[in-house]
Scaffold this motif. Structure first.
Motif, PDB file in Angstrom:
ATOM      1  N   ARG A 121       0.833  -1.204   0.000  1.00  0.00           N
ATOM      2  CA  ARG A 121       0.000   0.000   0.000  1.00  0.00           C
ATOM      3  C   ARG A 121       0.873   1.262   0.000  1.00  0.00           C
ATOM      4  N   LEU A 122       2.070   1.155   0.662  1.00  0.00           N
ATOM      5  CA  LEU A 122       2.968   2.303   0.683  1.00  0.00           C
ATOM      6  C   LEU A 122       3.496   2.596  -0.727  1.00  0.00           C
ATOM      7  N   VAL A 123       3.831   1.560  -1.462  1.00  0.00           N
ATOM      8  CA  VAL A 123       4.317   1.732  -2.827  1.00  0.00           C
ATOM      9  C   VAL A 123       3.229   2.354  -3.701  1.00  0.00           C
ATOM     10  N   ALA A 124       1.978   1.950  -3.432  1.00  0.00           N
ATOM     11  CA  ALA A 124       0.861   2.478  -4.228  1.00  0.00           C
ATOM     12  C   ALA A 124       0.433   3.861  -3.759  1.00  0.00           C
ATOM     13  N   GLY A 125       1.069   4.376  -2.699  1.00  0.00           N
ATOM     14  CA  GLY A 125       0.729   5.693  -2.208  1.00  0.00           C
ATOM     15  C   GLY A 125      -0.536   5.726  -1.375  1.00  0.00           C
ATOM     16  N   LEU A 126      -0.956   4.552  -0.883  1.00  0.00           N
ATOM     17  CA  LEU A 126      -2.185   4.486  -0.097  1.00  0.00           C
ATOM     18  C   LEU A 126      -1.921   4.475   1.411  1.00  0.00           C
ATOM     19  N   ASP A 127      -0.674   4.426   1.818  1.00  0.00           N
ATOM     20  CA  ASP A 127      -0.356   4.378   3.252  1.00  0.00           C
ATOM     21  C   ASP A 127       0.897   5.195   3.504  1.00  0.00           C
ATOM     22  N   THR A 128       1.250   5.338   4.808  1.00  0.00           N
ATOM     23  CA  THR A 128       2.403   6.152   5.191  1.00  0.00           C
ATOM     24  C   THR A 128       3.491   5.278   5.806  1.00  0.00           C
ATOM     25  N   GLN A 129       4.693   5.857   5.875  1.00  0.00           N
ATOM     26  CA  GLN A 129       5.824   5.129   6.466  1.00  0.00           C
ATOM     27  C   GLN A 129       5.639   4.923   7.957  1.00  0.00           C
ATOM     28  N   VAL A 130       4.872   5.797   8.588  1.00  0.00           N
ATOM     29  CA  VAL A 130       4.651   5.663  10.035  1.00  0.00           C
ATOM     30  C   VAL A 130       3.973   4.330  10.357  1.00  0.00           C
ATOM     31  N   GLY A 131       2.937   4.011   9.576  1.00  0.00           N
ATOM     32  CA  GLY A 131       2.221   2.765   9.822  1.00  0.00           C
ATOM     33  C   GLY A 131       3.097   1.557   9.615  1.00  0.00           C
ATOM     34  N   ILE A 132       3.951   1.581   8.578  1.00  0.00           N
ATOM     35  CA  ILE A 132       4.856   0.454   8.309  1.00  0.00           C
ATOM     36  C   ILE A 132       5.857   0.283   9.451  1.00  0.00           C
ATOM     37  N   THR A 133       6.372   1.385   9.949  1.00  0.00           N
ATOM     38  CA  THR A 133       7.337   1.322  11.063  1.00  0.00           C
ATOM     39  C   THR A 133       6.695   0.725  12.312  1.00  0.00           C
ATOM     40  N   LEU A 134       5.472   1.122  12.581  1.00  0.00           N
ATOM     41  CA  LEU A 134       4.767   0.564  13.739  1.00  0.00           C
ATOM     42  C   LEU A 134       4.558  -0.942  13.586  1.00  0.00           C
ATOM     43  N   GLN A 135       4.237  -1.375  12.379  1.00  0.00           N
ATOM     44  CA  GLN A 135       4.049  -2.805  12.141  1.00  0.00           C
ATOM     45  C   GLN A 135       5.346  -3.574  12.365  1.00  0.00           C
ATOM     46  N   ASP A 136       6.446  -3.057  11.844  1.00  0.00           N
ATOM     47  CA  ASP A 136       7.740  -3.735  12.004  1.00  0.00           C
ATOM     48  C   ASP A 136       8.159  -3.798  13.478  1.00  0.00           C
ATOM     49  N   ALA A 137       7.920  -2.715  14.215  1.00  0.00           N
ATOM     50  CA  ALA A 137       8.271  -2.711  15.644  1.00  0.00           C
ATOM     51  C   ALA A 137       7.437  -3.735  16.413  1.00  0.00           C
ATOM     52  N   ASP A 138       6.168  -3.814  16.098  1.00  0.00           N
ATOM     53  CA  ASP A 138       5.309  -4.767  16.791  1.00  0.00           C
ATOM     54  C   ASP A 138       5.684  -6.199  16.445  1.00  0.00           C
ATOM     55  N   LEU A 139       6.087  -6.436  15.185  1.00  0.00           N
ATOM     56  CA  LEU A 139       6.526  -7.768  14.776  1.00  0.00           C
ATOM     57  C   LEU A 139       7.780  -8.185  15.536  1.00  0.00           C
ATOM     58  N   ALA A 140       8.734  -7.270  15.682  1.00  0.00           N
ATOM     59  CA  ALA A 140       9.967  -7.582  16.417  1.00  0.00           C
ATOM     60  C   ALA A 140       9.666  -7.889  17.887  1.00  0.00           C
ATOM     61  N   SER A 141       8.734  -7.140  18.471  1.00  0.00           N
ATOM     62  CA  SER A 141       8.374  -7.381  19.867  1.00  0.00           C
ATOM     63  C   SER A 141       7.729  -8.750  20.034  1.00  0.00           C
ATOM     64  N   THR A 142       6.881  -9.149  19.095  1.00  0.00           N
ATOM     65  CA  THR A 142       6.215 -10.453  19.195  1.00  0.00           C
ATOM     66  C   THR A 142       7.219 -11.582  19.011  1.00  0.00           C
ATOM     67  N   GLU A 143       8.186 -11.398  18.115  1.00  0.00           N
ATOM     68  CA  GLU A 143       9.226 -12.413  17.948  1.00  0.00           C
ATOM     69  C   GLU A 143      10.062 -12.556  19.224  1.00  0.00           C
ATOM     70  N   ALA A 144      10.290 -11.468  19.932  1.00  0.00           N
ATOM     71  CA  ALA A 144      10.989 -11.538  21.223  1.00  0.00           C
ATOM     72  C   ALA A 144      10.155 -12.312  22.246  1.00  0.00           C
ATOM     73  N   ASP A 145       8.832 -12.104  22.208  1.00  0.00           N
ATOM     74  CA  ASP A 145       7.954 -12.889  23.096  1.00  0.00           C
ATOM     75  C   ASP A 145       8.081 -14.375  22.812  1.00  0.00           C
ATOM     76  N   LEU A 146       8.192 -14.750  21.546  1.00  0.00           N
ATOM     77  CA  LEU A 146       8.332 -16.158  21.191  1.00  0.00           C
ATOM     78  C   LEU A 146       9.641 -16.734  21.738  1.00  0.00           C
ATOM     79  N   THR A 147      10.702 -15.962  21.638  1.00  0.00           N
ATOM     80  CA  THR A 147      11.994 -16.415  22.195  1.00  0.00           C
ATOM     81  C   THR A 147      11.880 -16.645  23.701  1.00  0.00           C
ATOM     82  N   HIS A 148      11.199 -15.732  24.385  1.00  0.00           N
ATOM     83  CA  HIS A 148      11.022 -15.862  25.833  1.00  0.00           C
ATOM     84  C   HIS A 148      10.200 -17.116  26.182  1.00  0.00           C
TER      85      HIS A 148
END
Length: 498
Positions: free
Chosen positions: A217-244
């Motif tokens: 959606r970002l490539v198509a101009g339908l979304d912003t970089q802020v939303g993508i960054t939030l998604q990546d941060a949340d994904l990293a946090s969940t992967e850390a939960d899995l390690t724990h």
């Protein structure tokens, strides 16, 4: 015959002397008594109401439908050093009881010997033909001694030792139950961790898909970089939960291996539990006689009650020490100073008769011993009362918590269903361009939180079920002293004075 007749005339005098001494010994009794009594079962009518349930059976662990759990519990029982030590204490108590039982029977021994000695010329035999001679003495005899136990000292000691056996047996059962329920509770934690892992893996998959869609959606101009960054941060946090969670699974496996008495490598062979299916089973209900039945079904309580019984018998033993001790002795054998005449009838020797021992002055030793037995009895009763209070509280806690967890689980399931519906709505609106990624992440977080809460509550319910099995004795049925059935009070042992 006159000397014999004279001796018999003195028997009434001797009897009077013995009677006086006996009364003197009785008067030496300590008239104090234990101060503690067994506590009754009270204050439980509302906390432990009859629910028409059943006591756990001895194969309670198989009712949860996980064969691996039953196999692990049996392996733990077979290899536990703690249980081996408990069984050794049982055998030691049995040996003590066998030793105490010997006091009820006569002692018989055989003695023999050969000696060569010179008769002194200046002692009692100095004026006899044996004076100054060397003689050879040969003797062989069999002796018997038997304590008549008029006051039951040996019988009380035996009863105290047998009570100690019952106590050790109940303590061994308590240790076994604590071990098996401990294995089950840690196993339930392992099942919970696996359920949480599934939820976390599912969440990681969903968030990766959401991240890929967001980048498109970002490539198509339908979304912003802020939303993508939030998604990546949340994904990293969940992967850390899995390690724990994975680390928690490894540590829990090690803990189970330790309970089995094995090294940590044993935990690597433990497969994933299928235990959480049992969380949907109906909540166990209290049996109608839970309040009184607990006295004979909780092994710690049974052990504490037998400890009280043993202490009361020890008091009887201590009190009997003040009284006359009458022993019968007999001897028959051969003795001679002429070895060649050893087997002749003239070498026969016999002796028999009673002996009496009455303590008159022993520096307060018997009184101190009796005071100590009183203190031991009071301590045993206090320990029983504390164990009873704890058992009732633990049972009420388990029952109350199970009810609360069951209600909370139903509420959490409802909240989970609503959160999943909200997430589906948010995802559809985001794909239609009506909301941003933040709304989708918020809805997804709510789903994750509710799923985790439900999984944790399922594990908590299992843990509480195992705890209730423990508090109800795990199928154990112990034998109690007769007075324990009422559990109202224990009379002071031997309060009557001779």
């Amino acid at each position: 015959m006159k000397p014999a007749a004279t001796g018999w005339r003195h028997l009434p005098v001797a009897a009077a002397v013995l009677t006086t001494l006996a009364l003197t010994g009785c008067a030496a009794f300590d008239h104090s008594h234990p101060t503690q009594t067994l506590a009754p079962v009270t204050g439980t009518a509302q906390s432990l109401p009859p629910r028409h349930g059943h006591w756990p059976s001895q194969d309670w662990i198989d009712a949860f439908g996980d064969p691996q759990l039953g196999a692990l519990a049996r392996e733990a029982v077979a290899g536990s050093p703690t249980l081996q030590a408990a069984q050794a204490r049982v055998e030691a108590a049995r040996a003590v009881a066998e030793g105490a039982r010997s006091g009820l029977y006569p002692d018989v021994d055989i003695r023999g010997g050969v000696s060569r000695q010179r008769i002194s010329e200046t002692d009692l035999l100095g004026a006899t033909p044996l004076s100054g001679r060397w003689i050879n003495q040969v003797q062989l005899s069999s002796g018997l001694t038997y304590d008549l136990d008029f006051w039951g000292r040996h019988r009380s000691a035996l009863q105290a030792a047998l009570s100690g056996v019952r106590e050790a047996e109940a303590e061994s059962q308590a240790a076994q139950l604590l071990l098996t329920t401990g294995v089950a509770r840690v196993y339930a934690r392992l099942a919970t961790l696996y359920a949480l892992r599934d939820i976390t893996v599912q969440t990681i998959t969903q968030r990766r898909e959401l991240s890929a869609l967001g980048k498109a959606r970002l490539v198509a101009g339908l979304d912003t970089q802020v939303g993508i960054t939030l998604q990546d941060a949340d994904l990293a946090s969940t992967e850390a939960d899995l390690t724990h969670i994975d680390d928690g699974i490894a540590l829990t496996r090690h803990q189970i291996a330790a309970l089995l008495g094995k090294g940590p490598d044993r935990g690597l062979a433990i497969a994933r539990p299928v235990l959480l299916a049992g969380a949907s089973q109906p909540m166990p209900a209290l049996p109608d006689d839970a309040r009184i039945g607990l006295l004979s079904r909780r092994p710690e309580l049974v052990a504490a009650r037998w400890r009280v019984e043993a202490a009361s018998k020890d008091i009887e033993v201590a009190r009997a020490e003040f009284l006359p001790d009458v022993t019968l002795s007999a001897m028959a054998g051969l003795t001679t100073i002429t070895p060649s005449d050893f087997l002749l009838g003239a070498s026969r020797a016999f002796a028999f008769g009673p002996s009496l021992r009455l303590p008159v002055f022993e520096g307060g030793r018997l009184r101190a011993n009796l005071h100590g037995r009183y203190a031991d009895y009071d301590a045993a009763v206090a320990d029983y009362n504390q164990t009873l209070t704890s058992a009732l509280r633990e049972t009420a806690d388990a029952v109350g918590s199970l009810q609360a967890v069951a209600a909370e689980t139903a509420q959490r399931r409802q909240a989970q269903a609503l959160a999943e519906h909200a997430y589906a709505l948010a995802s559809g609106r985001w794909q239609a361009g009506l909301v941003n990624q933040l709304a989708v992440l918020t809805a997804q977080d709510s789903v994750l939180a509710q799923q985790r809460q439900v999984a944790q509550l399922q594990g908590q319910q299992l843990d509480l079920q195992f705890q209730l099995v423990w508090t109800l004795g795990g199928g154990y049925v112990g034998q109690l002293p007769d007075a324990a059935a009422q559990a109202t009070a224990t009379p002071n042992p031997m309060t009557s004075t001779p």
